[in-house]
Design a protein around this motif. Structure first.
Motif, mmCIF file in Angstrom:
data_model
loop_
_atom_site.group_PDB
_atom_site.id
_atom_site.type_symbol
_atom_site.label_atom_id
_atom_site.label_comp_id
_atom_site.label_asym_id
_atom_site.label_seq_id
_atom_site.Cartn_x
_atom_site.Cartn_y
_atom_site.Cartn_z
ATOM 1 N N GLY A 79 0.840 -1.308 0.213
ATOM 2 C CA GLY A 79 0.017 0.031 0.002
ATOM 3 C C GLY A 79 0.872 1.236 -0.017
ATOM 4 N N TYR A 80 0.248 2.406 -0.218
ATOM 5 C CA TYR A 80 0.848 3.604 -0.521
ATOM 6 C C TYR A 80 -0.353 4.621 -0.165
ATOM 7 C CZ TYR A 80 1.979 8.430 -2.359
ATOM 8 O OH TYR A 80 2.208 9.405 -2.502
ATOM 9 N N ARG A 81 0.071 5.800 0.521
ATOM 10 C CA ARG A 81 -0.821 6.852 0.811
ATOM 11 C C ARG A 81 -0.123 8.135 0.720
ATOM 12 N NH1 ARG A 81 -4.106 5.860 6.205
ATOM 13 N NH2 ARG A 81 -4.049 3.830 5.605
ATOM 14 N N GLY A 82 -0.505 9.229 -0.013
ATOM 15 C CA GLY A 82 0.081 10.316 0.226
ATOM 16 C C GLY A 82 -0.912 11.639 0.154
ATOM 17 N N SER A 83 -0.530 12.766 0.850
ATOM 18 C CA SER A 83 -1.431 13.616 0.920
ATOM 19 C C SER A 83 -0.551 15.182 0.837
ATOM 20 C CB SER A 83 -2.225 13.735 2.232
ATOM 21 O OG SER A 83 -1.305 13.816 3.256
ATOM 22 N N TYR A 84 -1.255 16.259 0.339
ATOM 23 C CA TYR A 84 -0.797 17.612 0.363
ATOM 24 C C TYR A 84 -1.496 18.471 0.915
ATOM 25 C CZ TYR A 84 0.620 21.933 -1.778
ATOM 26 O OH TYR A 84 1.120 23.175 -2.158
ATOM 27 N N THR A 85 -1.287 18.996 2.146
ATOM 28 C CA THR A 85 -2.387 19.834 2.975
ATOM 29 C C THR A 85 -1.637 21.473 2.954
ATOM 30 O OG1 THR A 85 -2.688 18.044 4.399
ATOM 31 C CG2 THR A 85 -3.420 20.302 5.061
ATOM 32 N N LEU A 86 -2.485 22.285 2.586
ATOM 33 C CA LEU A 86 -2.102 23.758 2.484
ATOM 34 C C LEU A 86 -2.996 24.705 3.420
ATOM 35 C CD1 LEU A 86 -0.275 25.791 1.290
ATOM 36 C CD2 LEU A 86 -1.656 26.155 -0.689
ATOM 37 N N ASP A 87 -2.613 25.342 4.262
ATOM 38 C CA ASP A 87 -3.363 26.613 4.692
ATOM 39 C C ASP A 87 -3.086 27.743 3.889
ATOM 40 O OD1 ASP A 87 -4.315 25.001 6.791
ATOM 41 O OD2 ASP A 87 -2.328 25.127 8.011
ATOM 42 N N HIS A 88 -4.365 28.277 3.510
ATOM 43 C CA HIS A 88 -4.200 29.713 2.732
ATOM 44 C C HIS A 88 -5.591 30.365 2.938
ATOM 45 C CE1 HIS A 88 -6.347 27.603 -0.702
ATOM 46 N NE2 HIS A 88 -6.047 26.518 -0.075
ATOM 47 N N THR A 89 -5.900 31.127 1.847
ATOM 48 C CA THR A 89 -7.220 32.088 2.320
ATOM 49 C C THR A 89 -7.769 31.861 1.070
ATOM 50 O OG1 THR A 89 -6.272 34.128 1.558
ATOM 51 C CG2 THR A 89 -6.082 33.634 3.905
ATOM 52 N N LEU A 90 -9.328 32.428 1.253
ATOM 53 C CA LEU A 90 -10.364 32.344 0.371
ATOM 54 C C LEU A 90 -11.140 33.454 0.394
ATOM 55 C CD1 LEU A 90 -11.648 31.204 -2.344
ATOM 56 C CD2 LEU A 90 -13.328 29.809 -0.886
ATOM 57 N N GLY A 91 -11.011 34.657 -0.244
ATOM 58 C CA GLY A 91 -11.685 35.872 0.009
ATOM 59 C C GLY A 91 -11.265 36.433 1.302
ATOM 60 N N GLY A 92 -10.153 36.190 1.859
ATOM 61 C CA GLY A 92 -9.649 36.809 3.087
ATOM 62 C C GLY A 92 -9.952 35.829 4.361
ATOM 63 N N LEU A 93 -10.519 34.641 4.096
ATOM 64 C CA LEU A 93 -11.011 33.547 5.010
ATOM 65 C C LEU A 93 -10.113 32.497 5.081
ATOM 66 C CD1 LEU A 93 -15.090 33.768 4.457
ATOM 67 C CD2 LEU A 93 -13.689 35.088 5.967
ATOM 68 N N SER A 139 -6.742 23.184 2.563
ATOM 69 C CA SER A 139 -7.129 22.379 1.657
ATOM 70 C C SER A 139 -6.043 20.955 1.639
ATOM 71 C CB SER A 139 -6.818 22.966 0.074
ATOM 72 O OG SER A 139 -7.675 24.019 0.042
ATOM 73 N N GLU A 140 -6.766 19.927 1.337
ATOM 74 C CA GLU A 140 -5.892 18.739 1.523
ATOM 75 C C GLU A 140 -6.430 17.922 0.229
ATOM 76 O OE1 GLU A 140 -5.092 14.744 4.038
ATOM 77 O OE2 GLU A 140 -6.636 16.352 5.052
ATOM 78 N N VAL A 141 -5.526 17.428 -0.312
ATOM 79 C CA VAL A 141 -5.682 16.354 -1.676
ATOM 80 C C VAL A 141 -4.740 15.195 -1.239
ATOM 81 C CG1 VAL A 141 -3.939 17.487 -3.024
ATOM 82 C CG2 VAL A 141 -5.525 16.048 -4.184
ATOM 83 N N SER A 142 -5.493 14.045 -1.437
ATOM 84 C CA SER A 142 -4.783 12.942 -1.006
ATOM 85 C C SER A 142 -4.897 11.749 -2.137
ATOM 86 C CB SER A 142 -5.192 12.477 0.396
ATOM 87 O OG SER A 142 -4.470 11.090 0.755
ATOM 88 N N ALA A 143 -4.180 10.835 -2.394
ATOM 89 C CA ALA A 143 -4.220 9.495 -2.978
ATOM 90 C C ALA A 143 -3.489 8.521 -2.781
ATOM 91 C CB ALA A 143 -3.995 10.043 -4.740
ATOM 92 N N GLY A 144 -4.117 7.363 -2.956
ATOM 93 C CA GLY A 144 -3.173 6.127 -2.477
ATOM 94 C C GLY A 144 -3.898 4.794 -3.187
ATOM 95 N N PHE A 145 -3.343 3.778 -2.871
ATOM 96 C CA PHE A 145 -3.593 2.400 -3.218
ATOM 97 C C PHE A 145 -3.468 1.088 -2.199
ATOM 98 C CE2 PHE A 145 0.795 1.853 -4.536
ATOM 99 C CZ PHE A 145 1.152 0.600 -4.368
ATOM 100 N N ARG A 146 -4.145 0.209 -2.305
ATOM 101 C CA ARG A 146 -4.144 -0.825 -1.429
ATOM 102 C C ARG A 146 -4.212 -1.944 -2.327
ATOM 103 N NH1 ARG A 146 -7.118 -3.026 4.156
ATOM 104 N NH2 ARG A 146 -6.454 -5.047 3.889
ATOM 105 N N TYR A 147 -3.260 -3.130 -2.389
ATOM 106 C CA TYR A 147 -3.286 -4.382 -3.086
ATOM 107 C C TYR A 147 -3.374 -5.402 -2.376
ATOM 108 C CZ TYR A 147 -1.655 -8.292 -6.310
ATOM 109 O OH TYR A 147 -1.740 -9.158 -6.825
ATOM 110 N N ASP A 148 -4.072 -6.391 -2.296
ATOM 111 C CA ASP A 148 -4.089 -7.685 -1.483
ATOM 112 C C ASP A 148 -4.113 -8.688 -2.313
ATOM 113 O OD1 ASP A 148 -5.623 -7.275 1.645
ATOM 114 O OD2 ASP A 148 -5.738 -5.483 0.305
ATOM 115 N N ASP A 149 -2.955 -9.476 -2.274
ATOM 116 C CA ASP A 149 -2.826 -10.770 -3.007
ATOM 117 C C ASP A 149 -2.908 -11.923 -1.890
ATOM 118 O OD1 ASP A 149 -1.595 -12.585 -4.481
ATOM 119 O OD2 ASP A 149 0.409 -12.212 -4.157
ATOM 120 N N VAL A 150 -3.974 -12.528 -2.070
ATOM 121 C CA VAL A 150 -4.333 -13.527 -1.279
ATOM 122 C C VAL A 150 -4.234 -15.042 -1.915
ATOM 123 C CG1 VAL A 150 -6.111 -14.265 0.413
ATOM 124 C CG2 VAL A 150 -5.955 -12.079 -0.520
ATOM 125 N N ASN A 151 -3.461 -15.865 -1.339
ATOM 126 C CA ASN A 151 -3.055 -17.145 -2.145
ATOM 127 C C ASN A 151 -3.789 -18.261 -1.151
ATOM 128 O OD1 ASN A 151 -1.212 -16.062 -4.022
ATOM 129 N ND2 ASN A 151 0.095 -15.380 -2.288
#
Length: 754
Positions: free
Chosen positions: A409-423, A427-439
């Motif tokens: 498995g892998y997981r990654g994220s990018y988190t940024l504190d900024h403003t929108l109209g002064g507020l 924002s957080e964007v993330s992606a990842g995967f999990r692979y199960d190999d069951v024998n």
């Protein structure tokens, strides 16, 4: 005169802008524990401005648009001495304020009611970890308010879990993680979402992040009733050796040793190892022969103040004999005692080895990027007999379930504190995967644990989950925040049936979208009101997916919570929420029989209440009450009960800590009667249990006595309405089959710290 009037008007109109520009600044900093790592979720509060926040994963905090001038800053974290001192905010500048917290008394007044969308870790987890006795892995799960567990196979099998009106089986509807590693096993030989937490050593748990409902974008598959994420300590407070023993041949040894702890300027690195060995004969008539060994190690490095690297390694192995579930009629007839067995050859063995690496880095724009890679090797072998001689009057109905699995498995994220109209906007964007190999996932009919009679199901599974999510948290005011998120999960299911004449690989792919929307309003420093809503899901077993040709394979869960957390006084904290959860149609793979069964739509609604009260500086009271109304939607009235779904549960107790080192607790657990079948004609009996812990703690050692089931209640831990046949019976009988709960047991331990 005219120029003078124009000048005055110019000053009046321009003054607010100039004043705003000149009189606001930013406050930022990092909070660390004394001689150790940064602290997450520390409360930062400026009382004169009614402004507050909490620290992130790197111990950092940031408050913007603060009026220039001197303000008091209050820094608090449960279990640490609070810091209160003035800080000068410079106009149009960023003021840096760093602080180091020292361990202190456990005071409820240090708990600050925070914005539900800001604080990443549930505040109460820290309180509960320090107040409640932790003896085994099972006790860790019980810290989640309203969560009950039941063991019914000799102590080595994953516990049956109950939460929010769910009989979750072994984890189908709760997402469990340890240090970012998924605990749930998808498409498992015994049951979907099977979650074995026994590889976790209780003494090295640092925090428990938990919440209920399908409202959290970072938590995907299985997050319907809720989730619990366990985080081990980044560094040991002190090294320890613990030896514990008790009734029924119980022995336990825990060791935790720091390998090194180095600091060079902003660089700091730490590594430790820990081990746990546990064995017991058990309280059953047949010896349980239970043995478990855990080994774990963790390395943490803080680089240049803006990077963290963590590496974890662990391995776990256990084996046991089990008495299994027994029918009430056999006990009533005197054929066996309530601690006896029909098939004493049940049992199992399992192992899991994990390796993971995590990297966090702060970028030049203040964003945090996080990446984690993980791998697990898992082996499982379980021997059970639920129906005795129902299907095979000669050999019996014993089954063996087995699998060998690799998880990548892998997981990654990018988190940024900024403003929108002064507020302020995070924002957080993330992606990842999990692979199960069951024998060789295998279900076969056996006798006496060793003789293989015939295959029932056998094959290989490959299951891949790709996911991504985007979430935005906007602070509309200093008190009002909203969170909106959307999560996309894509699954590919592959099953190669080994029992067909030729090679037959079946493949199905499916995607699902899960939106979330949450609102948090901090009315005052002592009152937070929240509304949470979202859609979640749990995947079905790969063998269900291919059997149903991809139909209804990712059933959705629609939920909403509304509630509040209020700090009535410095010593009293209350939380209440009303909730509703609706589940779509699903298909269930019954691993014990190798068949697919349809399940209908369900609806659950309820009320959760939590209380934490510091009666005196040394005496604490906590209590959780959970009421649930579970209902099957497609069934006729009177036949719409959900078997084994809890409707009333309560957990609580008293804990005390005296300055002379004596401390302890008296706790209770209550589970009400509940329906064992669809028409409530058979009931699973509830129970009330009391446990006690007494400790004497000094800087260099600790002695403790633990007593479970103080009143020696004859209770049933796991119960099922099952049809079975005993060897001397002509006709099958359907009735309650149960595993007896622990009788009165005491344990003593001594720990050495150095």
């Amino acid at each position: 005169m005219k120029p003078r009037i124009l000048s005055i008007l110019y000053i009046v109109l321009l003054a607010p802008t100039l004043l705003f520009a000149q009189e606001t600044g930013t406050l930022t900093g990092t909070i660390t524990q004394e001689g150790k790592a940064p602290l997450q979720d520390v409360n930062i509060y400026l009382p004169t401005l009614s402004r507050g926040t909490s620290t992130d994963k790197l111990g950092r905090f940031k408050l913007t648009n603060l009026p220039a001038g001197q303000h008091d800053i209050h820094i608090s974290f449960v279990g640490y001495a609070a810091v209160q001192q003035p800080v000068m905010i410079q106009a149009n500048e960023t003021t840096v304020f760093n602080a180091t917290l020292k361990p202190g008394d456990l005071l409820l007044e240090d708990v600050v009611v925070q914005d539900q969308l800001v604080q990443e870790t549930n505040t109460l987890s820290q309180v509960d970890i320090r107040l409640r006795p932790i003896n085994t892995s099972q006790d860790i799960l019980r810290m989640v308010p309203g969560l009950f567990i039941a063991q019914h196979a000799g102590g080595g099998k994953a516990e049956q879990i109950f939460l929010r009106g769910f009989d979750i089986d072994h984890g189908t509807d709760i997402n469990l993680e340890v240090d970012g590693l998924p605990v749930n096993m998808v498409s498992h030989a015994h049951g979907q979402g099977y979650s074995d937490l026994h590889f976790l050593i209780p003494e090295i748990v640092g925090t428990v992040d938990f919440n209920k409902g399908p409202y959290y974008a970072a938590k995907g598959n299985m997050t319907t009733a809720g989730y619990a994420a366990f985080h081990t300590r980044d560094a040991l407070d002190q090294d320890m050796i613990k030896i514990e023993g008790g009734r029924f041949g119980t022995f336990r040894n825990v060791n935790a040793i720091t390998l090194f702890d180095k600091q060079d300027g902003d660089r700091r690195s730490n590594a430790y190892i820990a081990s746990e060995y546990f064995r017991t004969d058990g309280f059953f008539d047949a010896n349980q022969n239970f043995n478990r060994l855990n080994l774990t190690g963790k390395y943490t490095a803080y680089l240049d103040g803006n990077q963290v690297v963590m590496v974890g390694l662990s391995t776990f192995n256990s084996r046991w004999d089990a008495s299994g579930q027994i029918p009430e009629r056999a006990v009533a007839a005197g054929d066996i005692t309530r601690f006896g067995s029909i098939d004493p050859t049940e049992g199992g063995e399992t192992s899991r080895s994990n390796a993971w690496i995590k990297h966090l880095k702060t970028l030049d724009n203040g964003a945090v990027i996080e990446n984690q890679l993980y791998y697990s090797r898992y082996d499982f072998n379980l021997i059970s007999n639920f129906t005795f001689f129902l299907n095979d009057p000669v050999n019996g109905d014993q089954i063996t379930q087995r699998e060998a699995r690799n998880i990548y498995g892998y997981r990654g994220s990018y988190t940024l504190d900024h403003t929108l109209g002064g507020l302020p906007l995070q924002s957080e964007v993330s992606a990842g995967f999990r692979y199960d190999d069951v024998n060789d996932i295998h279900l076969y009919h056996t006798r006496s644990r060793k003789v293989s009679l015939n295959d029932i199901a056998r094959g290989d599974i490959d299951e891949t989950n790709l996911y991504a999510y985007l979430q935005e948290t906007l602070h509309l005011t200093h008190k009002l925040s909203i969170n909106a998120a959307v999560r996309l999960d894509h699954f590919t299911f592959n099953y190669a049936d080994a029992l067909t004449p030729g090679y037959d690989r079946q493949s199905v792919s499916k995607a699902t979208v899960s939106p979330k929307f949450n609102i948090s309003y901090n009315a005052t420093r002592k009152l937070n009101v929240f509304v949470k809503s979202g859609i979640g899901f749990h995947s079905n077993d790969t063998r269900v997916v291919v059997a149903q040709n991809g139909e209804d394979i990712l059933p959705k869960a629609y939920g909403v919570d509304a509630g509040a957390t209020v700090k009535v006084s410095d010593r009293l904290l209350l939380t209440a929420s009303a909730w509703m959860l609706y589940l779509d149609q699903e298909f269930v793979y019954v691993g014990d029989e190798g068949v697919v069964e349809p399940g209908g739509k369900t609806q659950r609604q309820g009320l959760d209440l939590s209380l934490r009260y510091q009666i005196m500086p040394w005496l604490y009271l906590d209590g959780d009450v959970n009421l649930t109304d579970p209902q099957a939607k497609d069934a006729p009235e009177g036949e719409d009960y959900i078997p084994l779904a809890p409707t009333f549960t309560s957990i609580g107790g008293l804990s005390f800590r005296w300055k002379n080192g004596i401390n302890g607790s008296l706790r209770y657990r209550y589970l009400g009667d509940r329906a064992a079948n669809e028409d409530n004609s058979v009931k699973a009996k509830g129970y009330f249990l009391a446990d006690a812990v007494l400790k004497y703690t000094r800087p260099k050692f600790e002695v403790s006595i633990v007593a479970e089931n103080l009143f020696n209640e004859a209770w049933k831990e796991a119960q099922f309405d099952t049809e079975s046949r005993l060897q001397n019976e002509i006709d099958p009988v359907s009735e309650i089959h149960f595993t007896p709960g622990t009788p009165f047991i005491f344990k003593t331990s001594i720990s050495f710290f150095f």
